[in-house]
Motif scaffolding. Structure first.
Motif, PDB file in Angstrom:
ATOM      1  N   ASP A 126       0.832  -1.210   0.000  1.00  0.00           N
ATOM      2  CA  ASP A 126       0.000   0.000   0.000  1.00  0.00           C
ATOM      3  C   ASP A 126       0.864   1.257   0.000  1.00  0.00           C
ATOM      4  O   ASP A 126       0.611   2.200  -0.735  1.00  0.00           O
ATOM      5  N   SER A 127       1.883   1.260   0.843  1.00  0.00           N
ATOM      6  CA  SER A 127       2.643   2.507   0.945  1.00  0.00           C
ATOM      7  C   SER A 127       3.508   2.711  -0.295  1.00  0.00           C
ATOM      8  O   SER A 127       3.745   3.851  -0.708  1.00  0.00           O
ATOM      9  N   GLU A 128       3.941   1.628  -0.930  1.00  0.00           N
ATOM     10  CA  GLU A 128       4.664   1.806  -2.193  1.00  0.00           C
ATOM     11  C   GLU A 128       3.738   2.387  -3.272  1.00  0.00           C
ATOM     12  O   GLU A 128       4.163   3.204  -4.085  1.00  0.00           O
ATOM     13  N   ILE A 129       2.496   1.950  -3.243  1.00  0.00           N
ATOM     14  CA  ILE A 129       1.546   2.506  -4.223  1.00  0.00           C
ATOM     15  C   ILE A 129       1.334   3.991  -3.932  1.00  0.00           C
ATOM     16  O   ILE A 129       1.405   4.841  -4.819  1.00  0.00           O
ATOM     17  N   ARG A 130       1.118   4.303  -2.656  1.00  0.00           N
ATOM     18  CA  ARG A 130       0.873   5.708  -2.301  1.00  0.00           C
ATOM     19  C   ARG A 130       2.069   6.589  -2.668  1.00  0.00           C
ATOM     20  O   ARG A 130       1.907   7.698  -3.173  1.00  0.00           O
ATOM     21  N   GLU A 131       3.267   6.084  -2.427  1.00  0.00           N
ATOM     22  CA  GLU A 131       4.461   6.851  -2.820  1.00  0.00           C
ATOM     23  C   GLU A 131       4.542   6.933  -4.342  1.00  0.00           C
ATOM     24  O   GLU A 131       4.861   7.972  -4.917  1.00  0.00           O
ATOM     25  N   GLY A 132       4.242   5.811  -4.983  1.00  0.00           N
ATOM     26  CA  GLY A 132       4.387   5.731  -6.433  1.00  0.00           C
ATOM     27  C   GLY A 132       3.460   6.662  -7.195  1.00  0.00           C
ATOM     28  O   GLY A 132       3.790   7.121  -8.281  1.00  0.00           O
ATOM     29  N   ILE A 133       2.301   6.941  -6.629  1.00  0.00           N
ATOM     30  CA  ILE A 133       1.355   7.814  -7.351  1.00  0.00           C
ATOM     31  C   ILE A 133       1.315   9.216  -6.758  1.00  0.00           C
ATOM     32  O   ILE A 133       0.421   9.991  -7.078  1.00  0.00           O
ATOM     33  N   ASN A 134       2.273   9.550  -5.932  1.00  0.00           N
ATOM     34  CA  ASN A 134       2.126  10.835  -5.241  1.00  0.00           C
ATOM     35  C   ASN A 134       2.401  12.060  -6.114  1.00  0.00           C
ATOM     36  O   ASN A 134       2.209  13.178  -5.675  1.00  0.00           O
ATOM     37  N   GLY A 135       2.800  11.831  -7.351  1.00  0.00           N
ATOM     38  CA  GLY A 135       2.899  12.958  -8.278  1.00  0.00           C
ATOM     39  C   GLY A 135       1.613  13.176  -9.053  1.00  0.00           C
ATOM     40  O   GLY A 135       1.539  14.051  -9.905  1.00  0.00           O
ATOM     41  N   ASN A 136       0.626  12.355  -8.757  1.00  0.00           N
ATOM     42  CA  ASN A 136      -0.664  12.476  -9.450  1.00  0.00           C
ATOM     43  C   ASN A 136      -1.742  12.846  -8.441  1.00  0.00           C
ATOM     44  O   ASN A 136      -1.940  12.130  -7.456  1.00  0.00           O
ATOM     45  N   LEU A 137      -2.426  13.933  -8.708  1.00  0.00           N
ATOM     46  CA  LEU A 137      -3.440  14.403  -7.772  1.00  0.00           C
ATOM     47  C   LEU A 137      -4.828  13.920  -8.172  1.00  0.00           C
ATOM     48  O   LEU A 137      -5.177  13.918  -9.341  1.00  0.00           O
ATOM     49  N   CYS A 138      -5.580  13.513  -7.156  1.00  0.00           N
ATOM     50  CA  CYS A 138      -6.988  13.203  -7.359  1.00  0.00           C
ATOM     51  C   CYS A 138      -7.745  13.959  -6.288  1.00  0.00           C
ATOM     52  O   CYS A 138      -7.423  13.861  -5.110  1.00  0.00           O
ATOM     53  N   ARG A 139      -8.738  14.732  -6.681  1.00  0.00           N
ATOM     54  CA  ARG A 139      -9.481  15.510  -5.711  1.00  0.00           C
ATOM     55  C   ARG A 139     -10.744  14.774  -5.262  1.00  0.00           C
ATOM     56  O   ARG A 139     -11.377  15.181  -4.310  1.00  0.00           O
ATOM     57  N   CYS A 140     -11.111  13.703  -5.975  1.00  0.00           N
ATOM     58  CA  CYS A 140     -12.403  13.064  -5.689  1.00  0.00           C
ATOM     59  C   CYS A 140     -12.326  11.898  -4.717  1.00  0.00           C
ATOM     60  O   CYS A 140     -13.175  11.763  -3.853  1.00  0.00           O
ATOM     61  N   THR A 141     -11.358  11.036  -4.888  1.00  0.00           N
ATOM     62  CA  THR A 141     -11.445   9.707  -4.272  1.00  0.00           C
ATOM     63  C   THR A 141     -10.817   9.597  -2.891  1.00  0.00           C
ATOM     64  O   THR A 141     -11.075   8.625  -2.184  1.00  0.00           O
ATOM     65  N   GLY A 142      -9.928  10.523  -2.536  1.00  0.00           N
ATOM     66  CA  GLY A 142      -9.187  10.329  -1.294  1.00  0.00           C
ATOM     67  C   GLY A 142      -8.179   9.196  -1.423  1.00  0.00           C
ATOM     68  O   GLY A 142      -7.588   8.761  -0.434  1.00  0.00           O
ATOM     69  N   TYR A 143      -7.998   8.702  -2.641  1.00  0.00           N
ATOM     70  CA  TYR A 143      -6.959   7.737  -3.028  1.00  0.00           C
ATOM     71  C   TYR A 143      -7.174   6.303  -2.571  1.00  0.00           C
ATOM     72  O   TYR A 143      -6.547   5.390  -3.090  1.00  0.00           O
ATOM     73  N   GLN A 144      -8.023   6.079  -1.584  1.00  0.00           N
ATOM     74  CA  GLN A 144      -8.105   4.726  -1.015  1.00  0.00           C
ATOM     75  C   GLN A 144      -8.523   3.697  -2.070  1.00  0.00           C
ATOM     76  O   GLN A 144      -7.941   2.623  -2.147  1.00  0.00           O
ATOM     77  N   HIS A 145      -9.518   4.051  -2.869  1.00  0.00           N
ATOM     78  CA  HIS A 145      -9.952   3.123  -3.911  1.00  0.00           C
ATOM     79  C   HIS A 145      -8.946   3.047  -5.062  1.00  0.00           C
ATOM     80  O   HIS A 145      -8.916   2.058  -5.789  1.00  0.00           O
ATOM     81  N   ILE A 146      -8.136   4.072  -5.213  1.00  0.00           N
ATOM     82  CA  ILE A 146      -7.090   4.003  -6.241  1.00  0.00           C
ATOM     83  C   ILE A 146      -6.027   3.000  -5.802  1.00  0.00           C
ATOM     84  O   ILE A 146      -5.552   2.180  -6.588  1.00  0.00           O
ATOM     85  N   VAL A 147      -5.679   3.052  -4.527  1.00  0.00           N
ATOM     86  CA  VAL A 147      -4.715   2.075  -4.001  1.00  0.00           C
ATOM     87  C   VAL A 147      -5.264   0.661  -4.210  1.00  0.00           C
ATOM     88  O   VAL A 147      -4.560  -0.237  -4.685  1.00  0.00           O
ATOM     89  N   ALA A 148      -6.543   0.487  -3.901  1.00  0.00           N
ATOM     90  CA  ALA A 148      -7.158  -0.831  -4.089  1.00  0.00           C
ATOM     91  C   ALA A 148      -7.148  -1.237  -5.559  1.00  0.00           C
ATOM     92  O   ALA A 148      -6.932  -2.409  -5.894  1.00  0.00           O
ATOM     93  N   ALA A 149      -7.359  -0.253  -6.435  1.00  0.00           N
ATOM     94  CA  ALA A 149      -7.385  -0.542  -7.873  1.00  0.00           C
ATOM     95  C   ALA A 149      -6.023  -1.025  -8.356  1.00  0.00           C
ATOM     96  O   ALA A 149      -5.921  -1.983  -9.125  1.00  0.00           O
ATOM     97  N   VAL A 150      -4.982  -0.364  -7.888  1.00  0.00           N
ATOM     98  CA  VAL A 150      -3.637  -0.739  -8.326  1.00  0.00           C
ATOM     99  C   VAL A 150      -3.278  -2.127  -7.784  1.00  0.00           C
ATOM    100  O   VAL A 150      -2.679  -2.951  -8.486  1.00  0.00           O
ATOM    101  N   LYS A 151      -3.680  -2.397  -6.554  1.00  0.00           N
ATOM    102  CA  LYS A 151      -3.434  -3.736  -5.991  1.00  0.00           C
ATOM    103  C   LYS A 151      -4.180  -4.799  -6.780  1.00  0.00           C
ATOM    104  O   LYS A 151      -3.636  -5.867  -7.079  1.00  0.00           O
TER     105      LYS A 151
END
Ligand code: FES
Ligand code: FES
Lengths: 810, 165
Positions: B123-148
């Motif tokens: 999870d934290s590698e995903i969060r670090e890996g996408i931290n140059g991409n901003l999302c204002r809608c999701t709060g990222y949690q479902h994006i992390v799940a999507a990448v997993k």
């Protein structure tokens, strides 16, 4: 499922299935996603029309200045430039509308292009039309404007001072309005009080930052007298009406389309000057025109949110009972009113009772003009401000009384049997079980063990904090009597001859996923598959007049309109099926793709539908076709609620905050799609934490915008956020037949005070009462350093010693 | 003054005569007509414009079209093969990794790069890996799940994901 509380309205829950049908209540993947994940959906900026040209605005670099002269020759001379216009050319166009009416509200003229004076950095002064975007932007920079700078005012209190520069000279003061909400014997409550808790709190200015900046494309066909405007908006129908007024065309000549919209959060619940100028340019030049805002302009010239200075007081009895509440709010309007600017702080007043029994309240609001961009609705719009005030003062009240903050809250909740509950601010809360969501959140977070660990931490020089926030919000906006432009919503359901269903909604989703949830809802009602239901929105020519998507209203108001329209069709289908089966309409049931009579005879759904269109064998007086429209007027708002708990560790040497755990228990009534509800809550929490920890629009004293890029304005990034633990309770709303409430803003409203409470709790041994948002490490560190008192709670020798160490290092 | 460039986009060679200052993102959107790559800031800060340049994620608002001359670009439109979505696209769909969808193409392309280098990220590698991409809608949690979700799909032997890619 829980039974709804007694309805305050004639609207009874008519169908218990709405909460748990075949599709309703299911975690269904979104229907809108395939086009988006393939990159083939169309946002406004993706449109390309034959002969289309681009425009760009020249904007003021000054917060306040006299315009002495504008020279456009150099811009006009640039090859590829088609035209350059200033306010001298746009005399018939505008002004930018404000929808709010209040007795003493000052509404200064808000021109689409500055007229003689600029009043905030980024105010449009001229507009250039050119063959391509690059040329348009080059030319916008070639427009020469002679400014004579004037003193500017950006501070709320200074703006009300005698010697303040005036944003609008003719008004003689910067006061835009005053508003008082008073009920109960406030003076007596405060006189009787054993304790009075006071706190001043700044709810800082925020930028909504939808990832898609605004964009407008307009095309005018003179032969047909048809103006089509594509705009990244949350309110296509209201915008259509306003554009017709702005440009002076009959409303029948104007069509507005909101294509894919890349987020709004309130910032696109507006009518902007550019939405008048771009159509006007298309009419003037005879070419389709595109404007694409860009992020820099978005920071300067799209509405901001919040920006209110609050002085809050709570009167308490010895045992922790609330006797009264008072607040004085200075609300920053910015330089002009946008569509709803002066309304937002009034919502703060309305929601200032929170989820507590408060016998007396007085809220005084003063709206103030400053040389800044207008404020307006940003996710939560007035309710986050109220909830922040209430939840912070409750926290301080608990501390003052030496009570556990969760217990203190519980003590002041109304009981479930008291609902519908009339608040001291005059609202009727529909249904709630505050005790239940609080208990659930405490359990899920391991509250008691968090408290134990906190005490142990002090001995080791570790500063853990626990924050609780129990919120209630006002959703499903709303009864028309209480809204500026009508609070109903339209829904049309049409069963096509092939049995596929088209749903037209006046709501205008822009990320919320109603193409899916509305399809689920209709599919259940008609006993068909959601894949056979196509939800159409955002096109004023295709969809009956509607209000739009904001205020967590789409499902509760727009969804209900569709539900009601579907009921009309069901009764029509039953009549026809009864005719075909030789039965009575009352004996017909619909489901699983067929209509079944009590006798057991059945007929496929598709056959009944076709019969309604071929119309050769229909009962006498039966109206052919299968289309129904309902305009749903809600009898009340809905009031979702819940409890968030978070635990943090604060590093007192660096001021850094680590969020260890974040638990959210929300109640938005019946749930249509839990996957989408979770998405709304997570996104909302992230935005609320953004306000609490990182985000702040900063203007310096001269009115220069200091935070004009995503480098200076920090919205949450993935690695900064924890994983949120979500749970819910279900208390259906009696206000609509589906028992739904709304969930778009809950996370944002609850999370901001939750984490600020946690951080202040962590620093309570230092006597830190309050830290202004955003809680940047520097502010936290300074708060520790300057805290005045070391209360008994820090009995361990460690805390003061650490504090001294911090001081010495400073 | 213009310059001739040849840029291969999603396997299709495109020749154009462009201004030296033309941003790659505008080349993709205007010249190639591929509007799946979005513009959220033009200043390299939001990641909405992320594409693959010779297989590596870049922010196409910070690359000039002339710099991409002779190189290979993959945009979000180039990920699926026919009706078969890429595993990352499926992951975003299944886990509700998008709301308004504006950040999504950039998120997907960035995740592509991430998974190439970390096929099994935490999870934290995903969060670090996408931290140059901003999302204002999701709060990222479902994006992390999507990448997993995508990582799991991609780590399965190709045969198991019949017809994938
Ligand atoms: S548009 Fe390229 S990073 Fe934002
Ligand atoms: S889904 Fe809207 S910005 Fe990410």
């Amino acid at each position: 499922m829980a039974t709804p509380a007694k309805s305050p309205t004639p609207q009874k829950k008519t169908n218990g299935k709405a909460g748990n049908g075949t599709w309703v209540g299911k975690r269904m993947k979104r229907k809108e996603d395939p086009r988006m994940i393939r990159g083939i959906s169309h946002y406004t900026d993706d449109l390309k029309l034959a002969g289309m040209v681009h425009c760009a605005f020249t904007r003021s670099p000054h917060a306040h200045a006299e315009i002495k002269a504008i020279r456009t020759d150099a811009a006009k001379a640039l090859p590829g430039v088609i035209a350059v216009y200033t306010s001298a050319d746009t005399t018939g166009l505008g002004p930018v509308p404000c929808a709010i009416q209040m007795p003493d509200l000052k509404v200064p003229r808000h021109p689409v292009l500055a007229e003689g004076r600029v009043r905030y950095v980024g105010e449009p002064v001229a507009v250039v039309v050119a063959e391509d975007l690059y040329i348009a932007r080059d030319a916008a920079e070639l427009v020469e404007v002679d400014y004579e700078p004037l003193p500017a005012v950006t501070d709320l209190e200074k703006a009300l001072g005698k010697d303040s520069p005036l944003v609008h000279e003719q008004l003689k003061s910067n006061q835009a309005f005053t508003h008082q909400l008073k009920n109960g014997d406030v003076e007596a409550g405060f006189k009787k009080a054993d304790r009075i808790v006071k706190q001043r709190m700044m709810n800082q200015r925020l930028a909504p930052i939808a990832m898609e900046p605004r964009a407008v494309v307009a095309e005018y066909l003179p032969g047909e007298n048809r103006l089509t405007v594509w705009s990244s908006t949350q309110i296509p129908h209201l915008l259509k009406t306003q554009i017709s007024l702005l440009v002076g065309l009959p409303e029948t000549a104007v069509r507005v389309i909101a294509p894919e919209v890349g987020g709004g959060f309130g910032s696109k619940l507006n009518v902007y000057g550019e939405e008048g100028v771009v159509p006007w340019l298309a009419m003037k030049t005879g070419r389709p025109v595109k404007w694409n805002e860009g992020r820099r302009e978005n920071f300067m010239a799209t509405i901001h949110g919040r920006d209110a200075l609050n002085d809050v007081e709570l009167a308490l009895k010895k045992d922790g009972t609330i006797l009264g509440m008072r607040a004085r709010v200075l609300a920053d309007m910015g330089a002009y009113h946008q569509l709803l600017t002066p309304l937002i702080p009034q919502l703060t007043a309305l929601m200032h009772a929170g989820c507590y029994k408060i016998p007396a309240i007085q809220i005084d609001i003063i709206g103030v003009f400053t040389n800044k961009m207008s404020t307006d609705a940003y996710r939560g719009a007035g309710r986050p401000e109220a909830t922040f005030n209430v939840e912070r003062i409750m926290e301080l009240g608990a501390r003052e009384m030496g009570m556990d903050p969760a217990e203190f809250r519980r003590k002041n909740f109304p009981l479930p049997k008291e609902f519908p509950y009339t608040t001291v601010t005059g609202l009727t809360y529909d249904s709630a079980k505050y005790q239940e969501s609080l208990a659930k959140a405490l359990k899920l977070s391991g509250y008691d063990s968090l408290r134990r660990r906190q005490k142990e931490g002090w001995k080791r020089g570790k500063y853990y904090g626990v924050g609780v926030s129990t919120y209630v919000e006002i959703c499903a906006i709303g009864p028309s009597a209480a809204t500026p432009a009508g609070g109903w919503e339209s829904g049309t359901v049409r069963i096509e001859p092939t049995g596929k269903v088209t749903v037209l909604t006046g709501a205008s989703p822009h990320g919320q996923g109603e193409e899916t949830t509305f399809a689920q809802l209709v599919a259940d009602q008609l006993g068909i598959d959601p894949q056979d239901v196509n939800v159409v929105h955002g096109d004023t020519l295709a969809v009956p007049y509607g209000i739009g998507t904001f205020g967590s209203r789409a499902t509760a108001v727009g969804g209900t309109a569709i539900y009601m329209a579907t009921q009309k069709l069901k009764s029509k289908l039953a009549t026809l099926a009864a005719h075909l089966l030789g039965s009575k309409p009352a004996d017909i049931s619909i489901g699983r793709g067929q209509l079944t009579a009590k006798s057991g005879k059945r007929i496929p759904f598709g056959e009944v539908v076709l019969a309604a269109y071929t119309a050769r064998n229909i009962p006498v007086g039966f109206e052919p076709g299968l289309e129904a429209t309902h305009f749903f007027e809600p009898s009340n708002f809905t009031f979702p609620f819940g409890c968030h708990v978070c635990s943090v560790e604060v590093d007192i040497e660096t001021g850094e905050i680590k969020i260890e755990k974040y638990v959210a228990v929300d109640d938005c009534g019946n749930v249509i799609n839990p996957l989408l509800v979770a998405g709304q809550i997570q996104g909302g929490i992230a935005q609320g934490l953004g306000q609490a920890l990182w985000e702040e629009v900063v203007y310096n004293d001269d009115g220069q915008l200091v935070t004009g890029t995503l480098m200076d304005y920090a919205i949450p990034k993935a690695h900064l956020l924890p994983e949120f633990t979500l749970d819910h309770t279900v208390t259906p709303s009696p206000v609509n037949p589906m028992g739904v409430k709304g969930v778009g803003e809950a996370g944002t409203i609850a999370s901001t005070p939750c984490i600020v409470n946690a951080v202040c709790d962590a620093l309570s041994p230092f006597g830190v009462r309050h830290i202004e948002m955003p809680l940047k490490p520097e502010r936290v560190w300074n708060a520790i350093r300057t805290a005045k008192a070391i209360p008994a709670i820090a009995a361990s020798a460690e805390a003061p010693r650490k504090r001294e160490a911090v001081r010495r290092r400073a | 003054m213009t310059k001739n460039v040849t840029i291969t986009v999603n396997g299709v060679e495109r020749r154009a005569s462009v201004e030296p200052r033309l941003l790659l993102v505008h080349f993709l959107r205007e010249n190639a007509g591929l509007t799946g790559t979005h513009v959220g800031c033009e200043t390299s800060l939001c990641g909405a414009c992320t594409v693959l340049l010779d297989g590596r994620a870049v922010k196409s608002c910070t690359v000039l079209a002339v710099q991409a001359d002779g190189r290979n670009i993959t945009t979000v439109e180039g990920l699926a093969s026919g009706d078969q979505l890429h595993a990352i696209q499926e992951g975003f769909w299944e886990e509700h990794g998008l709301q308004c969808g504006f950040c999504t193409p950039g998120m997907i392309m960035c995740s592509h790069d991430l998974l190439e280098h970390h096929p099994n990220p935490s999870d934290s590698e995903i969060r670090e890996g996408i931290n140059g991409n901003l999302c204002r809608c999701t709060g990222y949690q479902h994006i992390v799940a999507a990448v997993k979700n995508a990582a799991q799909k991609m780590s399965r032997p190709t045969a198991a994901r019949a017809g994938a890619r």
